[in-house]
Design an enzyme around this catalytic site. Structure first.
Site, mmCIF file in Angstrom:
data_model
loop_
_atom_site.group_PDB
_atom_site.id
_atom_site.type_symbol
_atom_site.label_atom_id
_atom_site.label_comp_id
_atom_site.label_asym_id
_atom_site.label_seq_id
_atom_site.Cartn_x
_atom_site.Cartn_y
_atom_site.Cartn_z
ATOM 1 N N PHE A 44 30.457 28.294 -11.956
ATOM 2 C CA PHE A 44 29.583 28.693 -10.852
ATOM 3 C C PHE A 44 28.133 28.404 -11.213
ATOM 4 C CE2 PHE A 44 29.510 32.480 -13.494
ATOM 5 C CZ PHE A 44 28.208 32.936 -13.393
ATOM 6 N N CYS A 45 27.314 28.263 -10.173
ATOM 7 C CA CYS A 45 25.865 28.134 -10.357
ATOM 8 C C CYS A 45 25.189 29.161 -9.445
ATOM 9 C CB CYS A 45 25.376 26.708 -10.108
ATOM 10 S SG CYS A 45 25.678 26.056 -8.449
ATOM 11 N N TRP A 46 23.999 28.846 -8.951
ATOM 12 C CA TRP A 46 23.259 29.843 -8.187
ATOM 13 C C TRP A 46 23.898 30.113 -6.827
ATOM 14 C CZ3 TRP A 46 18.724 28.882 -4.557
ATOM 15 C CH2 TRP A 46 18.207 30.105 -4.118
ATOM 16 N N GLY A 83 26.113 25.145 -5.457
ATOM 17 C CA GLY A 83 25.533 23.861 -5.073
ATOM 18 C C GLY A 83 25.836 22.739 -6.036
ATOM 19 N N ILE A 102 26.635 32.582 -7.683
ATOM 20 C CA ILE A 102 26.344 33.968 -8.048
ATOM 21 C C ILE A 102 25.723 34.733 -6.891
ATOM 22 C CG2 ILE A 102 24.009 33.625 -8.971
ATOM 23 C CD1 ILE A 102 24.887 35.549 -11.280
#
Length: 347
Positions: A93-95, A98, A122
């Protein structure tokens, strides 16, 4: 091809089998807040993230993607190598779900490493946490440890946890001991980290008949207790521990180790100095300056902390209280176990 999954899917996978969650954001982002239990394998380091973000704002998306790909390609062998060490199913996962997590998942797929990607990143996890705290009912009863400052409530919680009892240590999650000196020697949490850690514990204990916690105010350091916990704490069985003053002074000195941070203790005292009778405040300030911590702590207890505690404890009805008197913290711990009827524990 990788699969996008929801937060609920991810938590379900964690419960059913070993599962590794990988945060591919920069180390600074990871440090500020992440999904509990995650490991950090970043696509960009902190400086690279700033550089790519600046290009995105000043030049445009395509230029930022080209520079990002150039930077990422240099560390690709090491990046893949870190994932090859993982032997469980995994989710990246990233922010906000994206380019970083998509790039990571795509590269892993090309290398024959199967992974999932958290849809919404997240940010979706944070929304899920906030919704959980605002809408879910936490069913276990609360046994709440109270007592004058220095009665070893945190120590008793730790002992209870070692014995296998369900414990939620709010101060540990907050990185703060709850007093004006409570942040000294600790790393305080932000609200996001605190909420995530709290919900993780709530999920673990949601089927238990009871949970032990400490009697905290609404605010602990930088964080605030959600209503679902604070309101339940106020309605819980209140266990009041009373130890001799000299024993409490000793406990505080051993826990805080003020000789390691003398200047910070003097600085923190200035915030409450005006709330203490002037001659006594001068005595405390003098003791701190001379590093006479035992004398300073005793005066702080007598003239600041104890009167405040007596006021805050007075609003609980007698039917909601268990009173415990002991000569030491270990004796208090044993009396906590003896003093709670087994029927109240759900036995």
């Amino acid at each position: 091809m990788f699969h996008d999954i929801t937060v609920s899917d991810l938590l379900s996978k964690k419960d059913k089998e070993p599962h590794t969650i990988i945060d591919v954001r920069s180390p600074k982002e990871f440090k500020e807040a992440t999904i509990p239990g995650s490991i950090n394998i970043p696509v960009f380091n902190d400086e690279e993230r700033v550089e790519v973000g600046t290009i995105y704002k000043q030049v445009g998306k395509e230029a930022a993607m080209e520079r990002g790909l150039e930077l990422f390609s240099k560390r690709l062998p090491k990046f893949i190598g870190e994932f090859k060490k993982i032997e469980t199913p995994m989710t990246v996962f990233c922010w906000r779900g994206g380019m970083r997590s998509k790039t990571a998942a795509t590269v892993l797929d090309l290398m024959g490493i199967r992974s999932n990607r958290l849809s919404g990143g997240i940010r979706s996890y944070r929304r899920w946490i906030v919704d959980y705290l605002e809408t879910k009912e936490f069913r276990p009863k609360f046994f709440v440890l109270n007592g004058y400052t220095g009665t070893g409530k945190t120590y008793i919680l730790q002992k209870l946890k070692e014995k296998g009892f369900p414990v939620i240590d709010l101060e540990q999650m907050a990185g703060h001991r709850g007093s004006i000196f409570g942040q000294i020697g600790l790393t305080p949490s932000n609200q996001k980290k605190f909420d995530s850690a709290l919900v993780t514990e709530m999920l673990e204990y949601e089927s238990e008949p009871f949970v032990f916690i400490e009697g905290e105010s609404k605010r602990i350091g930088r964080v605030y207790l959600p209503d679902v916990i604070y309101d339940k704490k106020e309605k819980g069985l209140q266990i009041f521990i009373d130890l001799p003053l000299e024993e409490r002074v000793k406990n505080i000195i051993e826990e805080y180790e003020p000789w390691n941070h003398p200047e910070r203790f003097q600085e923190a005292f200035r915030y409450i100095k005006k709330k203490i009778h002037t001659p006594v405040a001068k005595q405390i300030e003098g003791h701190l300056g001379e590093r006479e911590f035992t004398q300073a702590v005793q005066l702080l207890l007598e003239y600041y902390y104890d009167p405040r505690y007596e006021y805050s404890a007075s609003h609980y009805p007698e039917s909601q209280k268990i009173m415990i008197q002991a000569e030491s913290v270990d004796e208090a711990f044993n009396k906590v176990l003896e003093g709670i009827p087994q029927s109240k524990m759900g036995a």
